[in-house]
Design a protein around this motif. Structure first.
Motif, PDB file in Angstrom:
ATOM      1  N   TYR A   1      85.172 -55.123  51.866  1.00 56.50           N
ATOM      2  CA  TYR A   1      85.093 -56.185  50.868  1.00 56.50           C
ATOM      3  C   TYR A   1      84.118 -57.269  51.333  1.00 56.50           C
ATOM      4  O   TYR A   1      83.896 -57.434  52.545  1.00 56.50           O
ATOM      5  N   PRO A   2      83.562 -58.026  50.394  1.00 57.76           N
ATOM      6  CA  PRO A   2      82.573 -59.042  50.786  1.00 57.76           C
ATOM      7  C   PRO A   2      83.166 -60.190  51.598  1.00 57.76           C
ATOM      8  O   PRO A   2      82.441 -60.872  52.318  1.00 57.76           O
ATOM      9  N   LEU A   3      84.474 -60.419  51.483  1.00 64.25           N
ATOM     10  CA  LEU A   3      85.127 -61.494  52.231  1.00 64.25           C
ATOM     11  C   LEU A   3      86.379 -60.938  52.898  1.00 64.25           C
ATOM     12  O   LEU A   3      87.317 -60.520  52.218  1.00 64.25           O
ATOM     13  N   ALA A   4      86.401 -60.933  54.217  1.00 60.16           N
ATOM     14  CA  ALA A   4      87.566 -60.434  54.949  1.00 60.16           C
ATOM     15  C   ALA A   4      88.723 -61.415  54.806  1.00 60.16           C
ATOM     16  O   ALA A   4      88.521 -62.635  54.724  1.00 60.16           O
ATOM     17  N   LEU A   5      89.945 -60.885  54.794  1.00 63.36           N
ATOM     18  CA  LEU A   5      91.130 -61.734  54.679  1.00 63.36           C
ATOM     19  C   LEU A   5      91.178 -62.756  55.811  1.00 63.36           C
ATOM     20  O   LEU A   5      91.465 -63.937  55.580  1.00 63.36           O
ATOM     21  N   ALA A   6      90.900 -62.321  57.036  1.00 69.59           N
ATOM     22  CA  ALA A   6      90.948 -63.236  58.182  1.00 69.59           C
ATOM     23  C   ALA A   6      89.970 -64.392  58.001  1.00 69.59           C
ATOM     24  O   ALA A   6      90.283 -65.553  58.301  1.00 69.59           O
ATOM     25  N   ARG A   7      88.787 -64.096  57.505  1.00 71.66           N
ATOM     26  CA  ARG A   7      87.779 -65.131  57.271  1.00 71.66           C
ATOM     27  C   ARG A   7      88.240 -66.091  56.170  1.00 71.66           C
ATOM     28  O   ARG A   7      88.075 -67.309  56.287  1.00 71.66           O
ATOM     29  N   ALA A   8      88.833 -65.560  55.119  1.00 68.82           N
ATOM     30  CA  ALA A   8      89.314 -66.401  54.021  1.00 68.82           C
ATOM     31  C   ALA A   8      90.398 -67.358  54.504  1.00 68.82           C
ATOM     32  O   ALA A   8      90.406 -68.549  54.150  1.00 68.82           O
TER      33      ALA A   8
END
Length: 281
Positions: free
Chosen positions: A132-139
């Motif tokens: 996905y373009p945005l990882a959960l950890a990053r979010a």
């Protein structure tokens, strides 16, 4: 004590009530009416806050047919703001990331801060193995480090805590990333939840990290189709369920997963019953 402080205070229990927003396409009058009705139902309850879910189509998670067709909802933030206005309770607003990239996520955080919705539960994607373009950890990290000072939460799913994949380890990692609390999937079978709580506490002690609040979710179910839907979601439902609350810092979230009035009313009764159980601990 406000909800954000209460979630962080291990000495205090937390009582929440969870709901989904009205269906997408509902008129403003219908959304307002739904908020008024729910506010009237929960007003007699001694609640610390509300939970407003953001639902997503989870068909990619399983090959089993979905018992109910997926229908989107109005923006959970809109409904959360209405409920706060009518109840005076702080809402926890869920956000399912879906295919969202970083720029839209940053914009979502800014909009939420402007609406003073600063308690947010971030939900990942139902399909694993997809980039996905945005990882959960990053979010989670972006939300936790945002200047608006969000209180960020995550989801705890006892059913995926196995020898091969430790949910306890995932909770530890999410806490490092910025999660201050976790809300469980609906509990119908005590044993997996007991095991997760026990091993999460053990791992926290081993890592020298204070356990984060885990809010256990309970929901009444009085229809076979509702039961089938819960099973489809991956909820472990034993023939006889127990509700044993361990020595972790926990809370209770009663949710309504149904649009049927009798099951909604039953969720209110369940909220009263669970408060009595928690008060007797």
């Amino acid at each position: 004590m406000d909800l954000r402080a209460r979630l962080a205070d291990r000495r205090e229990p937390v009582f929440l009530y969870g709901t989904t927003p009205p269906r997408s396409g509902a008129t403003a009058a219908q959304v307002n009416e739904a908020a008024e009705k729910l506010a009237a139902r929960v007003r007699p309850l001694a609640l610390d806050g509300l939970v407003v879910y953001d639902i997503q189509d989870e068909s990619g998670r399983t090959s089993q047919p979905r018992p109910f067709p997926f229908i989107g909802t109005v923006d959970p933030r809109r409904y959360a703001a209405l409920l706060r206005e009518r109840t005076g309770l702080t809402p926890i607003t869920y956000k399912a990331l879906g295919g969202m990239a970083e720029a839209p996520w940053q914009a979502w955080l800014v909009e939420s801060a402007q609406a003073d919705l600063r308690v947010v539960s971030v939900v990942g994607r139902p399909t694993s193995g997809v980039r996905y373009p945005l990882a959960l950890a990053r979010a989670v990290r972006l939300a936790a480090e945002h200047p608006a000072r969000f209180t960020v939460g995550g989801v705890a799913i006892a059913e995926r805590h196995t020898e091969e994949r430790s949910e306890a380890a995932r909770l530890l990692a999410k806490a490092v990333e910025g999660c201050a609390y976790f809300i469980s999937q609906t509990v119908y079978h005590a044993a997996p939840t007991q095991r997760l709580l026990r091993e999460y506490l053990r791992d926290c002690r081993g890592a020298g990290i204070a356990p984060r609040r885990i809010v256990l979710t309970f929901a009444p179910c009085g229809r076979e189709k509702t039961l089938a839907f819960l099973r489809w979601l991956g909820v472990n439902i034993a023939p006889e369920t127990e509700r044993e609350l361990l020595g972790a810092a926990i809370g209770v979230n009663v949710e309504s997963v149904s649009i049927n009035r009798d099951e909604i009313d039953a969720s209110i009764d369940l909220c009263h019953a669970l408060r009595e159980v928690m008060s007797a601990r």
